[in-house]
Design a protein around this motif. Structure first.
Motif, PDB file in Angstrom:
ATOM      1  N   SER A  93       0.830  -1.200   0.000  1.00 54.03           N
ATOM      2  CA  SER A  93       0.000   0.000   0.000  1.00 54.03           C
ATOM      3  C   SER A  93       0.871   1.259   0.000  1.00 54.03           C
ATOM      4  O   SER A  93       0.607   2.208  -0.752  1.00 54.03           O
ATOM      5  CB  SER A  93      -0.928  -0.018   1.218  1.00 54.03           C
ATOM      6  OG  SER A  93      -1.710   1.126   1.286  1.00 54.03           O
ATOM      7  N   LEU A  94       1.904   1.259   0.827  1.00 55.49           N
ATOM      8  CA  LEU A  94       2.833   2.401   0.847  1.00 55.49           C
ATOM      9  C   LEU A  94       3.558   2.546  -0.484  1.00 55.49           C
ATOM     10  O   LEU A  94       3.733   3.665  -0.979  1.00 55.49           O
ATOM     11  CB  LEU A  94       3.857   2.233   1.972  1.00 55.49           C
ATOM     12  CG  LEU A  94       3.401   2.610   3.363  1.00 55.49           C
ATOM     13  CD1 LEU A  94       4.481   2.258   4.381  1.00 55.49           C
ATOM     14  CD2 LEU A  94       3.062   4.075   3.439  1.00 55.49           C
ATOM     15  N   ALA A  95       3.978   1.427  -1.064  1.00 58.52           N
ATOM     16  CA  ALA A  95       4.684   1.482  -2.340  1.00 58.52           C
ATOM     17  C   ALA A  95       3.790   2.048  -3.434  1.00 58.52           C
ATOM     18  O   ALA A  95       4.221   2.891  -4.227  1.00 58.52           O
ATOM     19  CB  ALA A  95       5.174   0.085  -2.729  1.00 58.52           C
ATOM     20  N   PHE A  96       2.534   1.610  -3.480  1.00 56.46           N
ATOM     21  CA  PHE A  96       1.598   2.152  -4.466  1.00 56.46           C
ATOM     22  C   PHE A  96       1.353   3.639  -4.227  1.00 56.46           C
ATOM     23  O   PHE A  96       1.248   4.429  -5.166  1.00 56.46           O
ATOM     24  CB  PHE A  96       0.268   1.404  -4.445  1.00 56.46           C
ATOM     25  CG  PHE A  96       0.289   0.082  -5.149  1.00 56.46           C
ATOM     26  CD1 PHE A  96       0.942  -0.091  -6.358  1.00 56.46           C
ATOM     27  CD2 PHE A  96      -0.371  -1.003  -4.612  1.00 56.46           C
ATOM     28  CE1 PHE A  96       0.949  -1.308  -7.008  1.00 56.46           C
ATOM     29  CE2 PHE A  96      -0.376  -2.231  -5.256  1.00 56.46           C
ATOM     30  CZ  PHE A  96       0.291  -2.385  -6.453  1.00 56.46           C
ATOM     31  N   GLY A  97       1.263   4.044  -2.952  1.00 52.76           N
ATOM     32  CA  GLY A  97       1.057   5.451  -2.637  1.00 52.76           C
ATOM     33  C   GLY A  97       2.230   6.313  -3.069  1.00 52.76           C
ATOM     34  O   GLY A  97       2.055   7.367  -3.684  1.00 52.76           O
ATOM     35  N   ILE A  98       3.432   5.859  -2.772  1.00 53.06           N
ATOM     36  CA  ILE A  98       4.630   6.616  -3.164  1.00 53.06           C
ATOM     37  C   ILE A  98       4.762   6.653  -4.681  1.00 53.06           C
ATOM     38  O   ILE A  98       5.101   7.696  -5.261  1.00 53.06           O
ATOM     39  CB  ILE A  98       5.880   6.035  -2.491  1.00 53.06           C
ATOM     40  CG1 ILE A  98       5.811   6.299  -0.983  1.00 53.06           C
ATOM     41  CG2 ILE A  98       7.152   6.632  -3.076  1.00 53.06           C
ATOM     42  CD1 ILE A  98       6.873   5.590  -0.170  1.00 53.06           C
ATOM     43  N   ALA A  99       4.462   5.533  -5.339  1.00 59.76           N
ATOM     44  CA  ALA A  99       4.516   5.516  -6.805  1.00 59.76           C
ATOM     45  C   ALA A  99       3.513   6.500  -7.394  1.00 59.76           C
ATOM     46  O   ALA A  99       3.833   7.251  -8.325  1.00 59.76           O
ATOM     47  CB  ALA A  99       4.256   4.108  -7.330  1.00 59.76           C
ATOM     48  N   ALA A 100       2.313   6.529  -6.843  1.00 55.08           N
ATOM     49  CA  ALA A 100       1.302   7.475  -7.335  1.00 55.08           C
ATOM     50  C   ALA A 100       1.741   8.908  -7.074  1.00 55.08           C
ATOM     51  O   ALA A 100       1.533   9.792  -7.916  1.00 55.08           O
ATOM     52  CB  ALA A 100      -0.043   7.205  -6.660  1.00 55.08           C
ATOM     53  N   GLY A 101       2.361   9.139  -5.924  1.00 58.88           N
ATOM     54  CA  GLY A 101       2.853  10.480  -5.627  1.00 58.88           C
ATOM     55  C   GLY A 101       3.931  10.932  -6.587  1.00 58.88           C
ATOM     56  O   GLY A 101       3.942  12.079  -7.036  1.00 58.88           O
ATOM     57  N   MET A 102       4.831  10.022  -6.933  1.00 59.88           N
ATOM     58  CA  MET A 102       5.931  10.379  -7.826  1.00 59.88           C
ATOM     59  C   MET A 102       5.503  10.468  -9.289  1.00 59.88           C
ATOM     60  O   MET A 102       6.074  11.239 -10.045  1.00 59.88           O
ATOM     61  CB  MET A 102       7.063   9.368  -7.691  1.00 59.88           C
ATOM     62  CG  MET A 102       7.783   9.473  -6.391  1.00 59.88           C
ATOM     63  SD  MET A 102       9.207   8.398  -6.383  1.00 59.88           S
ATOM     64  CE  MET A 102      10.180   9.173  -5.136  1.00 59.88           C
ATOM     65  N   ILE A 103       4.521   9.689  -9.671  1.00 58.20           N
ATOM     66  CA  ILE A 103       4.097   9.685 -11.073  1.00 58.20           C
ATOM     67  C   ILE A 103       3.013  10.719 -11.339  1.00 58.20           C
ATOM     68  O   ILE A 103       3.051  11.417 -12.353  1.00 58.20           O
ATOM     69  CB  ILE A 103       3.601   8.277 -11.470  1.00 58.20           C
ATOM     70  CG1 ILE A 103       4.776   7.298 -11.453  1.00 58.20           C
ATOM     71  CG2 ILE A 103       2.931   8.284 -12.837  1.00 58.20           C
ATOM     72  CD1 ILE A 103       4.374   5.847 -11.566  1.00 58.20           C
ATOM     73  N   TYR A 104       2.065  10.852 -10.418  1.00 57.34           N
ATOM     74  CA  TYR A 104       0.877  11.649 -10.700  1.00 57.34           C
ATOM     75  C   TYR A 104       0.817  12.966  -9.925  1.00 57.34           C
ATOM     76  O   TYR A 104       0.514  14.005 -10.492  1.00 57.34           O
ATOM     77  CB  TYR A 104      -0.378  10.812 -10.407  1.00 57.34           C
ATOM     78  CG  TYR A 104      -1.662  11.529 -10.699  1.00 57.34           C
ATOM     79  CD1 TYR A 104      -2.047  11.783 -12.009  1.00 57.34           C
ATOM     80  CD2 TYR A 104      -2.488  11.965  -9.673  1.00 57.34           C
ATOM     81  CE1 TYR A 104      -3.219  12.452 -12.288  1.00 57.34           C
ATOM     82  CE2 TYR A 104      -3.657  12.634  -9.945  1.00 57.34           C
ATOM     83  CZ  TYR A 104      -4.018  12.876 -11.241  1.00 57.34           C
ATOM     84  OH  TYR A 104      -5.173  13.532 -11.515  1.00 57.34           O
ATOM     85  N   ILE A 105       1.076  12.936  -8.650  1.00 54.38           N
ATOM     86  CA  ILE A 105       0.860  14.121  -7.810  1.00 54.38           C
ATOM     87  C   ILE A 105       1.963  15.165  -7.999  1.00 54.38           C
ATOM     88  O   ILE A 105       1.689  16.321  -8.291  1.00 54.38           O
ATOM     89  CB  ILE A 105       0.766  13.719  -6.322  1.00 54.38           C
ATOM     90  CG1 ILE A 105      -0.373  12.734  -6.092  1.00 54.38           C
ATOM     91  CG2 ILE A 105       0.599  14.947  -5.444  1.00 54.38           C
ATOM     92  CD1 ILE A 105      -1.750  13.284  -6.354  1.00 54.38           C
ATOM     93  N   ALA A 106       3.207  14.773  -7.802  1.00 55.67           N
ATOM     94  CA  ALA A 106       4.317  15.736  -7.865  1.00 55.67           C
ATOM     95  C   ALA A 106       5.528  15.089  -8.525  1.00 55.67           C
ATOM     96  O   ALA A 106       6.498  14.761  -7.845  1.00 55.67           O
ATOM     97  CB  ALA A 106       4.652  16.224  -6.463  1.00 55.67           C
ATOM     98  N   PRO A 107       5.494  14.908  -9.837  1.00 54.82           N
ATOM     99  CA  PRO A 107       6.593  14.199 -10.492  1.00 54.82           C
ATOM    100  C   PRO A 107       7.939  14.930 -10.457  1.00 54.82           C
ATOM    101  O   PRO A 107       8.970  14.306 -10.643  1.00 54.82           O
ATOM    102  CB  PRO A 107       6.102  14.028 -11.926  1.00 54.82           C
ATOM    103  CG  PRO A 107       5.038  15.040 -12.110  1.00 54.82           C
ATOM    104  CD  PRO A 107       4.454  15.297 -10.762  1.00 54.82           C
TER     105      PRO A 107
END
Length: 79
Positions: free
Chosen positions: A35-49
């Motif tokens: 869950s943390l890995a998916f969250g960090i991946a989403a943060g790096m790809i979508y929220i604040a690349p």
């Protein structure tokens, strides 16, 4: 921090991805880390690349929120 309201919709997507991992046989002890890995991946790809500290922070928050939402829903369904 340009965090939009619709970015919160990523949390249920993370919950769904974690549930998918659970159904394909990933052990329950690894699900919070996933869950943390998916969250960090989403943060790096979508929220604040382009802003890694912000991406990691928001990703951790989304991953923990998804983990809590998943755990809370599971506990509610069991009772």
């Amino acid at each position: 921090m340009d965090f939009q309201v619709y970015d919160v919709a990523i949390v249920p997507i993370i919950v769904a991805l974690v549930e998918f991992c659970k159904r394909i046989g990933v052990g329950p002890r690894l699900l919070p880390l996933i869950s943390l890995a998916f969250g960090i991946a989403a943060g790096m790809i979508y929220i604040a690349p382009h802003d890694y500290p912000q991406a990691i922070f928001v990703g951790v928050v989304m991953g923990l929120a998804a983990c809590g939402l998943w755990s809370g829903t599971k506990n509610l369904a069991q009772n």
